[in-house]
Design an enzyme around this catalytic site. Structure first.
Site, PDB file in Angstrom:
ATOM      1  N   LYS A 184      60.835  45.649 -61.412  1.00 47.86           N
ATOM      2  CA  LYS A 184      59.667  44.972 -62.961  1.00 47.86           C
ATOM      3  C   LYS A 184      58.751  43.757 -62.055  1.00 47.86           C
ATOM      4  O   LYS A 184      59.614  43.004 -62.223  1.00 47.86           O
ATOM      5  CB  LYS A 184      58.815  45.783 -63.523  1.00 47.86           C
ATOM      6  CG  LYS A 184      57.830  45.208 -64.794  1.00 47.86           C
ATOM      7  CD  LYS A 184      58.095  45.469 -65.858  1.00 47.86           C
ATOM      8  CE  LYS A 184      57.957  44.005 -66.216  1.00 47.86           C
ATOM      9  NZ  LYS A 184      56.455  43.553 -66.432  1.00 47.86           N
ATOM     10  N   GLN A 244      62.470  33.960 -75.222  1.00 47.71           N
ATOM     11  CA  GLN A 244      61.766  35.249 -76.120  1.00 47.71           C
ATOM     12  C   GLN A 244      61.490  36.703 -75.705  1.00 47.71           C
ATOM     13  O   GLN A 244      61.689  37.812 -76.402  1.00 47.71           O
ATOM     14  CB  GLN A 244      59.986  35.192 -76.798  1.00 47.71           C
ATOM     15  CG  GLN A 244      59.184  35.905 -76.566  1.00 47.71           C
ATOM     16  CD  GLN A 244      58.046  35.619 -77.027  1.00 47.71           C
ATOM     17  OE1 GLN A 244      57.153  34.759 -76.500  1.00 47.71           O
ATOM     18  NE2 GLN A 244      57.474  36.682 -78.095  1.00 47.71           N
ATOM     19  N   GLU A 265      69.188  35.223 -68.270  1.00 51.87           N
ATOM     20  CA  GLU A 265      68.581  33.627 -67.272  1.00 51.87           C
ATOM     21  C   GLU A 265      67.947  33.521 -68.391  1.00 51.87           C
ATOM     22  O   GLU A 265      66.573  33.485 -67.712  1.00 51.87           O
ATOM     23  CB  GLU A 265      69.519  33.382 -66.323  1.00 51.87           C
ATOM     24  CG  GLU A 265      69.541  31.941 -66.280  1.00 51.87           C
ATOM     25  CD  GLU A 265      68.189  31.394 -66.164  1.00 51.87           C
ATOM     26  OE1 GLU A 265      67.797  30.628 -66.844  1.00 51.87           O
ATOM     27  OE2 GLU A 265      67.439  31.330 -65.024  1.00 51.87           O
ATOM     28  N   CYS A 302      64.246  25.647 -63.935  1.00 51.74           N
ATOM     29  CA  CYS A 302      65.537  26.622 -65.528  1.00 51.74           C
ATOM     30  C   CYS A 302      66.602  25.258 -65.799  1.00 51.74           C
ATOM     31  O   CYS A 302      67.062  25.394 -66.642  1.00 51.74           O
ATOM     32  CB  CYS A 302      65.979  28.046 -65.868  1.00 51.74           C
ATOM     33  SG  CYS A 302      66.960  28.494 -63.690  1.00 51.74           S
TER      34      CYS A 302
END
Length: 524
Positions: A184, A244, A265, A302
């Site tokens: 996706k 989330q 992750e 990140c």
């Protein structure tokens, strides 16, 4: 390749039928042609059904041929030339040199997996030969190796449009393992996704592999991702993004009639601890290095540091002053997408509603529609211990500074920390030895422990661990970067008393693949 707003369903280009959306230029907020459309329920089902139908055949494709697929994809990405780089830059506002480096990293990791397959020992073959004369019972012949799980659904990341997206690490490792992939694409860069998806699909066709080995679907609605996770043909999920989003996918996968693993992750505050001797000897230099890392690419890694702790003593005042000065002179940057900017503003509002001080804010205005202003915040150890939100990630160019009165306060904050991707320790002379317990506490909470450096910059190699305990990831046993990440998409399988000509080559007598194996307990 001319962009047409297409999905690729089992290699076939297909127009979307759902709600339309566009990529956007983050600097202006203006839409970019062409329009893309939400994948329909029929397209999602078709992509997953084709992946399921291809799974057994693709898992049995010889490793050298899967390696050829990965190399062809890497070559194809390079052959797209500047056209790919221009589209990535238009959709993300990332500078051209950063995009070129990210393409290089993406191609490098594809080729690393190809080399892993060609060498072959990653399957961890074990053979315990039978003994019909053993008493009181004969010993069976047992042979074990890792095999593919099945179709993997990969969710592209917004902040790495190449390295963590359509042909990024999750896709590369899953294809290497022998798993078909349904991607996706991230709605922040649909044009980039279409360009890369075209390359992957062409490589699958060129090698005559089953069409269901690869599909690309576009979508921005949560229902699209939920339908993909819930499809019974999907065997595992790969995700890089917010806590989330990762938690939502994890819960959906766990609620299936047949639960499947989710390897998510989900980001990290990546604490930095400056120990006393390092603080006294080079505090301002550490502050400059830390501020540069925290604001690099507008904090859209990140692994950006989000929390810094130090102890009162010589050099503490100079370090704090230098940190404030560094943040005050930084410039606002540009988020790759409006959702990242709104998420940053929301996170700042959450944190600033707690007992914190705003110590410095970047001056100036970039004029970009998705501008993000770096922010240095200050909090006491007591506030950090009381409010878990202060120990969590602010995705963007923000840093929370926590000066501690003594070692006890420093240790208490570390003890309260959740799981992170990284932790960094700045230490000189006997700092490490004098604070061994503190360092051990950090090690238990992270996947990667860094000495006298910065967490930004993730080397793609076998030794890298890009992972960590919850909530940094859903499974701390695996890395999302490097060739060991292939371990997410496989499981052990055992053959008992099986005919030689029916065994995988990796388990046959004579070792036709020439790989390292453990035979009767001996590695050879």
């Amino acid at each position: 390749m001319t962009l047409a707003g297409h999905h690729f369903v089992a290699g076939a280009a297909a127009a979307g039928a759902g709600e339309a959306f566009h990529g956007q230029d983050p600097r202006t907020g203006l839409p970019l042609a062409p329009a893309y459309h939400e994948a329909s329920a029929e397209q999602i089902d078709a992509a997953c059904q084709h992946a399921g139908a291809a799974a057994a055949d693709y898992a049995s494709v010889p490793a050298p041929r899967r390696a050829a697929l990965l190399r062809r994809i890497a070559d194809g990405l390079e052959e797209l030339g500047d056209g790919l780089l221009h589209r990535v830059t238009a959709e993300t506002a990332l500078p051209a040199d950063r995009v070129a480096a990210e393409r290089g990293r993406t191609c490098n990791q594809l080729r690393q997996f190809a080399a892993l397959l060609e060498e072959g020992s990653w399957v961890e073959a074990c053979i315990d030969r039978g003994d019909a004369m053993r008493r009181p019972q004969p010993k069976p012949d047992l042979r074990r190796m890792l095999v593919a799980l099945g179709p993997v659904a990969v969710f592209g990341a917004s902040n790495f449009p190449l390295a963590y997206s359509v042909a990024g690490g999750d896709t590369a490792s899953a294809l290497a393992a022998g798993c078909p992939v349904v991607v996706k694409g991230h709605p922040a860069h649909p044009g980039t996704s279409e360009l890369v998806g075209g390359v992957v699909g062409a490589a699958v066709r060129a090698l005559g592999l089953p069409a269901g080995v690869f599909s690309l679907l576009h979508g921005r609605l949560p229902a699209t991702g939920a339908a993909l996770v819930g499809h019974p043909a999907i065997a595992a999920i790969g995700f890089t993004g917010s806590h989330q989003g990762g938690r939502a996918l994890f819960d959906l996968a766990a609620a299936r009639p047949q639960p499947i693993p989710v390897f998510a992750e989900m980001g990290s505050a990546n604490p930095v601890v400056v120990l006393p001797r390092a603080l006294a000897a080079r505090g301002p230099a550490i502050a400059a290095q830390l501020a540069a890392s925290a604001t690099l690419a507008s904090g859209q890694f990140c692994t950006c540091p989000g929390l810094v702790l130090w102890r009162s003593g010589p050099g503490a005042a100079a370090f704090a002053a230098a940190l404030r000065a560094e943040f005050a002179q930084t410039q606002p940057g540009t988020a790759v997408h409006t959702t990242i900017r709104s998420g940053y503003e929301r996170a700042l509002a959450e944190v600033e509603s707690l007992p914190v001080q705003v110590l410095a804010t970047a001056a100036g205005d970039s004029g970009a529609a998705t501008a993000m202003r770096p922010r240095l915040l200050g909090a006491t150890p007591a506030a950090v211990l009381e409010h878990a939100r202060l120990r969590g990630e602010i995705f963007g160019p923000a840093l929370v500074a926590v000066p501690c009165a003594d070692d006890a306060e420093l240790a208490a904050v570390v003890q309260a920390m959740p799981g992170y991707l990284t932790a960094t320790v700045h230490a000189d002379d006997d700092d490490f030895a004098a604070h061994a317990g503190l360092v051990a506490g950090l090690r238990r909470r992270v996947g990667r422990l860094i000495a006298n450096g910065v967490p930004t910059g993730v080397e793609v190699c076998a030794s890298m661990v890009h992972g960590g305990p919850w909530p940094a990831t859903t499974d701390a046993r695996f890395s999302a970067v490097g060739v060991t990440s292939i371990g997410r998409w496989v499981r052990p399988a055992c053959w008992q008393d099986w005919p030689q000509d029916q065994l995988p080559e990796e388990l046959r007598d004579g070792n036709p693949r020439g790989i390292r194996r453990r035979v009767d307990g001996v590695l050879e």
